[in-house]
Enzyme design. Structure first.
Site, PDB file in Angstrom:
ATOM      1  N   ASN A   1       0.828  -1.197   0.000  1.00 47.78           N
ATOM      2  CA  ASN A   1       0.000   0.000   0.000  1.00 47.78           C
ATOM      3  C   ASN A   1       0.867   1.255   0.000  1.00 47.78           C
ATOM      4  O   ASN A   1       1.949   1.287   0.579  1.00 47.78           O
ATOM      5  CB  ASN A   1      -1.015   0.006   1.142  1.00 47.78           C
TER       6      ASN A   1
ATOM      7  N   CYS B   1      -4.137   0.827  -2.459  1.00 49.96           N
ATOM      8  CA  CYS B   1      -3.973  -0.387  -1.654  1.00 49.96           C
ATOM      9  C   CYS B   1      -2.980  -1.327  -2.330  1.00 49.96           C
ATOM     10  O   CYS B   1      -2.769  -1.275  -3.542  1.00 49.96           O
ATOM     11  CB  CYS B   1      -5.306  -1.104  -1.514  1.00 49.96           C
TER      12      CYS B   1
ATOM     13  N   GLU C   1      -3.211  -4.469  -3.024  1.00 50.69           N
ATOM     14  CA  GLU C   1      -3.809  -5.355  -4.029  1.00 50.69           C
ATOM     15  C   GLU C   1      -3.907  -4.660  -5.380  1.00 50.69           C
ATOM     16  O   GLU C   1      -3.607  -5.251  -6.415  1.00 50.69           O
ATOM     17  CB  GLU C   1      -5.216  -5.798  -3.580  1.00 50.69           C
TER      18      GLU C   1
ATOM     19  N   GLU D   1       0.342   5.260   0.651  1.00 45.07           N
ATOM     20  CA  GLU D   1      -0.561   6.302   1.133  1.00 45.07           C
ATOM     21  C   GLU D   1      -0.148   7.681   0.631  1.00 45.07           C
ATOM     22  O   GLU D   1       0.955   7.878   0.125  1.00 45.07           O
ATOM     23  CB  GLU D   1      -0.606   6.290   2.666  1.00 45.07           C
TER      24      GLU D   1
ATOM     25  N   CYS E   1     -10.346  -4.595   0.489  1.00 41.95           N
ATOM     26  CA  CYS E   1     -11.406  -3.595   0.661  1.00 41.95           C
ATOM     27  C   CYS E   1     -12.335  -3.629  -0.562  1.00 41.95           C
ATOM     28  O   CYS E   1     -12.078  -4.342  -1.542  1.00 41.95           O
ATOM     29  CB  CYS E   1     -10.799  -2.208   0.848  1.00 41.95           C
TER      30      CYS E   1
ATOM     31  N   CYS F   1     -10.679  -2.662  -3.927  1.00 43.45           N
ATOM     32  CA  CYS F   1      -9.802  -3.743  -4.412  1.00 43.45           C
ATOM     33  C   CYS F   1     -10.623  -4.914  -4.936  1.00 43.45           C
ATOM     34  O   CYS F   1     -10.277  -5.520  -5.946  1.00 43.45           O
ATOM     35  CB  CYS F   1      -8.860  -4.201  -3.303  1.00 43.45           C
TER      36      CYS F   1
END
Length: 160
Positions: A62, A73, A75, A64, A112, A115
């Site tokens: 990930n 993210c 993924e 940010e 999430c 994703c």
């Protein structure tokens, strides 16, 4: 009015040692790359490792950003990279591991919603399921045979 029931099924592995060797190696790569996550705000680090049908492995962590919606993210970093570098390859397996700098994470952490939708796009594109394995920093690992277990009422191009 009628009622529908949707059920999902997962395999549960008690630890890394119970995984098939190929998946154990993939999950170990996800664990290693999560340590390189850029997570100064959430302190929540996620790593993803993808195995392609050409034998290549693609990693993501990930990333940010102070403008939160601008981050990605793990993924999606991995899946978009796989799509960019190996556009004709099929994604066979995805391993995900998550941890927090603030507290132990011993429950499996699934992708999430964003994703899930991104994984669904690739599963639909390649017309074959993607096995998804996910865990916290330790403990049980869940295996889903397809993204449709995590997102049963998937939105895809057929609706457009």
């Amino acid at each position: 009015m009628k009622k529908i029931t949707i059920s999902t099924e997962f395999n549960v592995f008690e630890s890394l040692d119970q995984l098939p060797e190929e998946i154990k190696i993939l999950m170990e790569e996800a664990i290693a790359i999560r340590k390189k996550a850029y997570a100064p705000y959430s302190k929540f680090r996620v790593g993803a490792a993808i195995l392609l049908d050409n034998g290549k492995t693609v990693l993501g962590s990930n990333q940010e950003n102070a403008a939160y919606p601008s981050g990605l993210c793990a993924e999606r970093v991995a899946i978009f990279q796989a799509g960019a570098i190996y556009p004709e390859a099929k994604i066979l397996k995805l391993a995900i591991s998550a941890t927090s700098d603030a507290k132990p994470v011993t429950s499996p952490i699934p992708p999430c919603g964003s994703c899930r939708q991104s994984i669904a796009e690739y599963e639909f594109k390649q017309n074959t399921p993607i096995e998804i394995y996910f865990m916290g920093e330790s403990g049980e690992i869940y295996k889903s045979d397809s993204l449709t277990n995590l997102l049963p009422l998937v939105f895809d191009k057929n609706f457009l």
